[in-house]
Design an enzyme around this catalytic site. Structure first.
Site, PDB file in Angstrom:
ATOM      1  N   SER A 139     -21.992   7.165 138.791  1.00  0.00           N
ATOM      2  CA  SER A 139     -21.375   7.257 140.119  1.00  0.00           C
ATOM      3  C   SER A 139     -21.440   8.659 140.700  1.00  0.00           C
ATOM      4  O   SER A 139     -21.656   8.842 141.891  1.00  0.00           O
ATOM      5  CB  SER A 139     -19.887   6.872 140.050  1.00  0.00           C
ATOM      6  OG  SER A 139     -19.759   5.515 139.768  1.00  0.00           O
ATOM      7  N   ASN A 169     -17.782  -1.457 131.890  1.00  0.00           N
ATOM      8  CA  ASN A 169     -16.720  -0.702 131.245  1.00  0.00           C
ATOM      9  C   ASN A 169     -17.065  -0.699 129.763  1.00  0.00           C
ATOM     10  O   ASN A 169     -16.949  -1.717 129.089  1.00  0.00           O
ATOM     11  CB  ASN A 169     -15.365  -1.365 131.492  1.00  0.00           C
ATOM     12  CG  ASN A 169     -14.248  -0.606 130.796  1.00  0.00           C
ATOM     13  OD1 ASN A 169     -14.492   0.254 129.944  1.00  0.00           O
ATOM     14  ND2 ASN A 169     -13.014  -0.913 131.153  1.00  0.00           N
ATOM     15  N   TYR A 183     -11.866  15.285 122.784  1.00  0.00           N
ATOM     16  CA  TYR A 183     -13.153  15.399 123.472  1.00  0.00           C
ATOM     17  C   TYR A 183     -14.158  16.184 122.615  1.00  0.00           C
ATOM     18  O   TYR A 183     -15.320  15.792 122.480  1.00  0.00           O
ATOM     19  CB  TYR A 183     -12.914  16.094 124.819  1.00  0.00           C
ATOM     20  CG  TYR A 183     -14.091  16.124 125.762  1.00  0.00           C
ATOM     21  CD1 TYR A 183     -14.448  14.981 126.483  1.00  0.00           C
ATOM     22  CD2 TYR A 183     -14.820  17.297 125.965  1.00  0.00           C
ATOM     23  CE1 TYR A 183     -15.515  15.011 127.370  1.00  0.00           C
ATOM     24  CE2 TYR A 183     -15.877  17.333 126.852  1.00  0.00           C
ATOM     25  CZ  TYR A 183     -16.221  16.194 127.558  1.00  0.00           C
ATOM     26  OH  TYR A 183     -17.276  16.230 128.440  1.00  0.00           O
TER      27      TYR A 183
END
Lengths: 79, 245
Positions: free
Chosen positions: B15, B60, B152
């Site tokens: 996106s 997803n 992360y």
């Protein structure tokens, strides 16, 4: 229509790049036909596609020789 | 730029930011690009910017069964996948002492487990073709660490180990697996940083600026090119010199 044995042997010849006379029933993929672990996985994948079946991991591990492959398909194939 | 016409490329998280820049550069080189977004709206926006160059699809990566269904749909509609760029990623920053299980699990699931699933799903097609390119988008913090991002950093460091292991497994089949580790890039993800955080970061970047998404896309573009066929298991660091591996 070729027999199951012929179809299995054809796949082994194509996947492992071996000649027809090497594909004896007792020949082991890894010891006699020079396959590595990835080759064996690919061989099982090719068998699954040819015979439209799914071979569970624990069964796949037992398919180590030409005869074992033929037997497996004979015992599990619809045709 | 190399010619990618006739090739099918999947870019997750397309996106915005790095994913979008990557989808655009691959499409510009002639690939048919399937970009993913988590929402239907996002997928439509991708279809719009790609135009004739490809299509946006909703995915997803943490939904049970979604990845397999997505890959099956792409293969049915477009054919076997030649290029996979695992870019989708999220952050849920918190100091470890305050980090909740959810914050840990969300980041590991989205940033690492999805890569395992997507790679596995495209593997059969690539091995049969004896050709394929997988590029995983890591992060400089996977190597350097960063306070507040234990989840992360763990996911991104894990990604590099995964990349190396898979590269070794399938190199003999003409499939390469590499990673690109961006430094601080001007995207929505880094816009979330506070001014203080940014100042501290700038002080550590010899180039003294944020990177552009296109500068990451350029590295991906190299790795998927025919010229990079002998590069595998490698991580290309694109970070303005802030960390030299």
């Amino acid at each position: 229509m070729s027999t199951i044995e012929e179809r299995v042997k054809k796949i082994i010849i194509e996947q492992l790049g071996v000649s027809e006379d090497e594909v004896k029933p007792e020949a082991s993929f890894e010891n006699d036909l020079g396959a590595d672990s990835l080759d064996t996985v690919e061989l099982v994948m090719a068998l699954e596609e040819e015979f439209e079946t799914e071979i569970p991991d624990e069964e796949a591990e037992k398919i180590r020789t030409v005869q074992a492959a033929i037997d497996y398909v004979n015992n599990h194939s619809a045709d | 730029m190399s010619d990618l016409s006739g090739q099918i490329a999947v870019v997750t998280g397309a996106s915005r930011g790095i994913g979008r820049a990557t989808a655009e550069i691959l499409a510009a080189q002639g690939a048919t690009v399937i970009g993913t977004a988590t929402s239907e709206q996002g997928a439509e926006a991708i279809s719009e910017y790609l135009g004739a160059g490809g299509k946006g699809l909703r995915l997803n990566v943490t939904e049970e069964g979604a990845i397999d269904a997505f890959i099956a749909q792409v293969q049915k509609e477009f054919g076997a996948i030649d290029i996979l760029v695992n870019n989708a990623g999220i952050t849920r920053d918190n100091l470890l002492m305050r980090m909740k299980d959810d914050e840990w699990n969300d980041v590991i699931d989205t940033n690492l487990t999805s890569v395992f699933k997507l790679c596995k799903a495209v593997m059969r097609g690539m091995m049969k073709k004896r050709k394929g390119r997988i590029v995983n988008i890591g992060s400089v913090v996977g190597t350097t660490g960063n306070p507040g991002q234990a989840n992360y950093c763990a996911a991104k460091a894990g990604l590099i180990g995964f990349t190396k292991a898979l590269a070794k497994e399938i190199a003999s089949r003409g499939v390469t697996v590499n990673a690109v580790a961006p430094g601080f890039i001007d995207t929505d993800m880094t816009k979330a940083l506070t001014e203080d955080q940014k100042e501290q970061i700038f002080a550590t970047i010899p180039s003294a600026r944020l990177g552009k998404p296109e500068e990451i896309a350029a590295a991906v573009s190299f790795l998927v090119s025919p010229g990079a066929a002998y590069v595998t298991g490698e991580t290309i660091h694109v970070n303005g010199g802030m960390n030299m591996a």
